[in-house]
Design a protein around this motif. Structure first.
Motif, PDB file in Angstrom:
ATOM      1  N   LEU A  53       0.952  -1.224  -0.080  1.00 52.17           N
ATOM      2  CA  LEU A  53       0.080   0.134   0.029  1.00 52.17           C
ATOM      3  C   LEU A  53       1.014   1.227  -0.134  1.00 52.17           C
ATOM      4  O   LEU A  53       1.883   1.548   0.879  1.00 52.17           O
ATOM      5  N   GLU A  54       0.718   2.258  -0.928  1.00 53.77           N
ATOM      6  CA  GLU A  54       1.436   3.410  -1.079  1.00 53.77           C
ATOM      7  C   GLU A  54       0.627   4.349  -0.434  1.00 53.77           C
ATOM      8  O   GLU A  54      -0.470   4.982  -0.840  1.00 53.77           O
ATOM      9  N   ARG A  55       0.862   4.739   0.945  1.00 60.35           N
ATOM     10  CA  ARG A  55       0.204   5.833   1.560  1.00 60.35           C
ATOM     11  C   ARG A  55      -1.295   5.928   1.578  1.00 60.35           C
ATOM     12  O   ARG A  55      -1.909   6.536   1.151  1.00 60.35           O
ATOM     13  N   ALA A  97       4.159   7.884   5.842  1.00 58.97           N
ATOM     14  CA  ALA A  97       3.447   6.352   5.682  1.00 58.97           C
ATOM     15  C   ALA A  97       2.179   6.538   5.139  1.00 58.97           C
ATOM     16  O   ALA A  97       1.821   5.470   4.882  1.00 58.97           O
ATOM     17  N   ILE A  98       1.368   7.450   5.489  1.00 61.47           N
ATOM     18  CA  ILE A  98      -0.082   7.658   5.336  1.00 61.47           C
ATOM     19  C   ILE A  98      -0.626   8.757   4.432  1.00 61.47           C
ATOM     20  O   ILE A  98       0.060   9.816   4.654  1.00 61.47           O
ATOM     21  N   GLY A  99      -1.701   8.508   3.797  1.00 63.81           N
ATOM     22  CA  GLY A  99      -2.035   9.602   2.793  1.00 63.81           C
ATOM     23  C   GLY A  99      -3.089  10.760   3.701  1.00 63.81           C
ATOM     24  O   GLY A  99      -2.812  11.891   3.753  1.00 63.81           O
ATOM     25  N   SER A 100      -4.035  10.061   4.319  1.00 64.60           N
ATOM     26  CA  SER A 100      -5.230  11.009   5.301  1.00 64.60           C
ATOM     27  C   SER A 100      -5.482  10.076   6.325  1.00 64.60           C
ATOM     28  O   SER A 100      -5.133   8.696   6.458  1.00 64.60           O
ATOM     29  N   LEU A 101      -5.797  10.736   7.604  1.00 59.90           N
ATOM     30  CA  LEU A 101      -6.168  10.023   8.648  1.00 59.90           C
ATOM     31  C   LEU A 101      -7.486  10.366   9.280  1.00 59.90           C
ATOM     32  O   LEU A 101      -7.723  11.751   9.244  1.00 59.90           O
TER      33      LEU A 101
END
Length: 271
Positions: free
Chosen positions: A92-94, A117-121
């Motif tokens: 998984l990319e971000r 490492a993550i796109g949105s939270l």
């Protein structure tokens, strides 16, 4: 290994010490969902609603649901690295990361440790903070008769999660999940006293959503998260208790979908 579960598949991923159960459904941008202390081991209506727009990955935490305990995963800090490994394993990319209650705490720690490492939270009624003036209810002190009223604003909706005559399997499953929960959240109870001062490290666009009638994690915890995370948005879902994605799955799924697809929630926060 995978098999069908309704509109999802269930897979098992090997890790040191055992395997983890993972539900996967939908297509599109990946969403990693981290469950609360309850709700493991199943693909719920809430997941299905999110899967209409995203590819949803819903693993059971080690020791919960269909996942083995994984002896090396001893605390929330270990869970952070466990999920970093899982993200890499799945390629998984971000991904967007959505966490509820205990899972919200884990999601926040993940975003603090690896902002890249993550796109949105999205944090749903998140635990994890230590606010002495707004203490979290100790779930281990509640009797079985007290739990439905503590978790739900609408008693009628609690019946699906708490049958009048639970089976032996229901009792054993609940006991196993609470044992795993105690392993991660017993002392200090359901918090990391250092987390609040680290929230400024989060760079992912963030939305915090809380149920207005939460009797387990007071709404003030969600507000504090939104205050400490840079540019975070905040929203309330009315007439809802702590069992949020069971009690009002449509409202929570709609807020999350809107935020992740348009970048705006009702408070005007932007991605």
């Amino acid at each position: 290994m995978a098999n069908d579960v309704g509109q999802a598949t269930v897979e098992y991923l090997d890790f040191p010490g055992g395997r983890v159960q993972l539900f996967r459904g939908g297509a599109g941008t990946p969403v990693l969902f981290l469950h609360a202390a309850g709700g493991a081991g199943e693909w719920h209506e809430f997941h299905e609603l999110l899967a209409r727009r995203f590819e949803v990955f819903a693993p059971d935490h080690p020791g919960f649901g269909g996942s083995d305990e994984l002896a090396e995963v001893e605390g929330v800090d270990d869970l952070v690295y466990h999920y970093l490994d899982l993200i890499e394993r799945l390629g998984l990319e971000r991904p967007h990361v959505v966490g509820a209650s205990f899972g919200g705490w884990v999601a926040a720690e993940l975003a603090v440790a690896r902002p890249d490492a993550i796109g949105s939270l999205v944090l749903l009624g998140p635990a994890g903070l230590r606010l002495p003036d707004h203490p979290v209810t100790d779930l281990f002190l509640l009797t079985p008769d007290q739990l439905p009223g503590a978790l739900f604003a609408d008693p009628a909706k609690a019946s699906a999660l708490f049958p009048a005559e639970p089976s032996i399997e229901d009792v054993l499953t609940a006991y196993r999940d609470m044992t795993a929960f105690a392993r991660f959240a017993w002392n200090p109870f359901l918090c990391n006293p250092k987390l609040e001062r680290r929230l400024h490290r989060i760079t992912a666009p963030t939305l915090v959503v809380c149920p207005s009638g939460d009797k387990i994690v007071p709404v003030e915890h969600g507000r504090r998260y939104a205050e400490r995370i840079p540019d975070a948005g905040f929203a309330l879902v009315e007439k809802c208790g702590h069992a949020m994605y069971f009690e009002r799955p449509g409202e929570f799924a709609e807020l999350i979908t809107k935020f992740l697809t348009t970048g705006a929630d009702e408070s005007g926060a932007r991605r």
